[in-house]
Design an enzyme around this catalytic site. Sequence first.
Site, mmCIF file in Angstrom:
data_model
loop_
_atom_site.group_PDB
_atom_site.id
_atom_site.type_symbol
_atom_site.label_atom_id
_atom_site.label_comp_id
_atom_site.label_asym_id
_atom_site.label_seq_id
_atom_site.Cartn_x
_atom_site.Cartn_y
_atom_site.Cartn_z
ATOM 1 N N ALA A 121 5.227 6.736 1.660
ATOM 2 C CA ALA A 121 5.754 8.349 2.047
ATOM 3 C C ALA A 121 7.475 8.332 1.595
ATOM 4 O O ALA A 121 8.034 7.179 1.724
ATOM 5 C CB ALA A 121 5.664 8.519 3.381
ATOM 6 N N SER A 131 1.534 9.916 -1.766
ATOM 7 C CA SER A 131 1.468 10.405 -0.339
ATOM 8 C C SER A 131 1.367 11.866 -0.114
ATOM 9 O O SER A 131 2.079 12.279 -0.962
ATOM 10 C CB SER A 131 2.425 9.782 0.248
ATOM 11 O OG SER A 131 2.665 9.999 1.714
ATOM 12 N N LYS A 169 -9.745 5.144 3.282
ATOM 13 C CA LYS A 169 -8.493 4.128 3.382
ATOM 14 C C LYS A 169 -8.379 4.008 4.948
ATOM 15 O O LYS A 169 -7.929 4.676 5.690
ATOM 16 C CB LYS A 169 -7.326 4.677 2.769
ATOM 17 C CG LYS A 169 -6.167 3.872 2.736
ATOM 18 C CD LYS A 169 -4.800 4.289 2.044
ATOM 19 C CE LYS A 169 -3.651 3.371 1.958
ATOM 20 N NZ LYS A 169 -2.913 3.534 3.071
ATOM 21 N N SER A 191 -7.372 -1.429 4.534
ATOM 22 C CA SER A 191 -6.149 -1.200 4.931
ATOM 23 C C SER A 191 -5.820 -1.297 6.332
ATOM 24 O O SER A 191 -6.731 -0.652 7.045
ATOM 25 C CB SER A 191 -5.774 0.037 4.241
ATOM 26 O OG SER A 191 -4.326 0.216 4.600
ATOM 27 N N ARG A 251 1.474 -0.881 10.342
ATOM 28 C CA ARG A 251 2.312 -0.131 11.153
ATOM 29 C C ARG A 251 1.418 0.772 11.951
ATOM 30 O O ARG A 251 1.911 1.531 12.528
ATOM 31 C CB ARG A 251 2.784 0.978 9.940
ATOM 32 C CG ARG A 251 3.380 0.152 8.928
ATOM 33 C CD ARG A 251 3.686 1.115 7.508
ATOM 34 N NE ARG A 251 4.635 2.153 7.604
ATOM 35 C CZ ARG A 251 5.936 2.102 7.656
ATOM 36 N NH1 ARG A 251 6.682 0.943 7.504
ATOM 37 N NH2 ARG A 251 6.669 3.312 7.674
ATOM 38 N N ASP A 280 -5.548 -3.315 0.277
ATOM 39 C CA ASP A 280 -4.211 -2.781 0.281
ATOM 40 C C ASP A 280 -3.494 -3.582 1.515
ATOM 41 O O ASP A 280 -3.938 -3.688 2.607
ATOM 42 C CB ASP A 280 -4.137 -1.227 0.708
ATOM 43 C CG ASP A 280 -2.902 -0.659 1.293
ATOM 44 O OD1 ASP A 280 -2.101 -0.587 0.620
ATOM 45 O OD2 ASP A 280 -3.038 -0.444 2.476
ATOM 46 N N GLY A 281 -2.362 -4.309 1.119
ATOM 47 C CA GLY A 281 -1.520 -4.694 2.255
ATOM 48 C C GLY A 281 -1.320 -6.328 2.050
ATOM 49 O O GLY A 281 -2.071 -7.314 1.889
ATOM 50 N N VAL A 302 0.015 -8.122 -0.726
ATOM 51 C CA VAL A 302 -0.013 -8.419 -2.024
ATOM 52 C C VAL A 302 1.570 -8.700 -2.674
ATOM 53 O O VAL A 302 2.268 -7.570 -2.616
ATOM 54 C CB VAL A 302 -0.576 -7.808 -2.930
ATOM 55 C CG1 VAL A 302 -0.470 -8.134 -4.392
ATOM 56 C CG2 VAL A 302 -2.209 -7.967 -2.352
ATOM 57 N N GLY A 328 2.327 -1.501 -1.787
ATOM 58 C CA GLY A 328 3.155 -0.259 -1.307
ATOM 59 C C GLY A 328 4.534 -0.707 -1.001
ATOM 60 O O GLY A 328 5.490 -0.184 -2.179
#
Length: 369
Positions: free
Chosen positions: A79, A106, A230, A252, A257, A285-286, A288, A308
């Site tokens: 975001a 986003s 997701k 993910s 968060r 996702d997450g 890497v 991200g």
Amino acid sequence: MEITNVSEYEAIAKQKLPKMVFDYYASGAEDQWTLAENRNAFSKILFRPRILIDVSHIDMTTTVLGFKISMPIMIAPTAMQKMAHPEGEYATARAASAAGTIMTLSSWATSSVEEVASTGPGVRFFQLYVYKDRHVVAQLVRRAERAGFKAIALTVDTPRLGRREADIKNRFTLPPFLTLKNFEGLDLGKMDEAADSGLASYVAGQIDRSLSWKDVQWLQTITKLPILVKGVLTAEDARLAVQAGAAGIIVSNHGARQLDYVPSTIMALEEVVKAAQGRIPVFLDGGVRRGTDVFKALALGASGIFIGRPVVFSLAAEGEAGIRKVLQMLREEFELTMALSGCRSLKEITRDHIAAEWDTPRPRHLPRL
């Protein structure tokens, strides 16, 4: 100082950005156990490289939802990128396009779907939060479709915002010179100051807590775009995603968060892949940060990965050039990992190329990790 790996951008971003902004990008929920685990879990997987294979030609190309991309490394939705750099999502879109890969925009971008489309050609996905007002959702999806976006990544792990204590301490809010561009004309583009996190208050007021699987089906009635779900971490939800008509799954935990003490995504991946039974692709996702991480995810059955934080940190440090460098470094590291493991194409990467700490010992009397 020459930057030689992706992780080095974080310290530079920390120096450059206001504390409120850096903390927003960098922090996780509550104790931040999952935040650390997203990285640490990769070290619980070791390689079983195969030797004496001709690796003079390596092909990293792949296809995602029918779109050919240069490598299985894509950009996750993050975001408010103009907090990191004035060019924000424009820079990210150009860098992804130059690298021949996919960018996910986003919902809470500081550039609109139309603005991002105006940067030029490129395969782009749109990440969607479902607002209480479904007319807003339908309008947004139609705009993304018109702007040439190719898929919807529906975030399903945020009926409420996770407790991010750094944001509470900093009284996080979107800087006054920025807006959530996709919502500007709907009076939903601004974030009010709050007694804790301005974003948490915004989510509580706008995001629909009643979101359920029937909404995944509703979404398919308002758009022809494929829907990626997701935020899946379990076999049970992977099976439900297939049943609900999802075109793919993104494993993910929202960059650690949302709910703390969920497993790292690399630990959850194999369970989800097995449950999907090859019917739809599964992405990770997450966490890497290295080409070796990409290889490990593919060996466990992922069709590709999304990054991200490396994007926003490199954007803060060096703008578009930083993101290009992150994508290039990951590409080169992944290619090297493939070569040193004896894999010439993505289909040659198998579960036998890795040994995970949680594996049962192999019958061939190999020492247990």
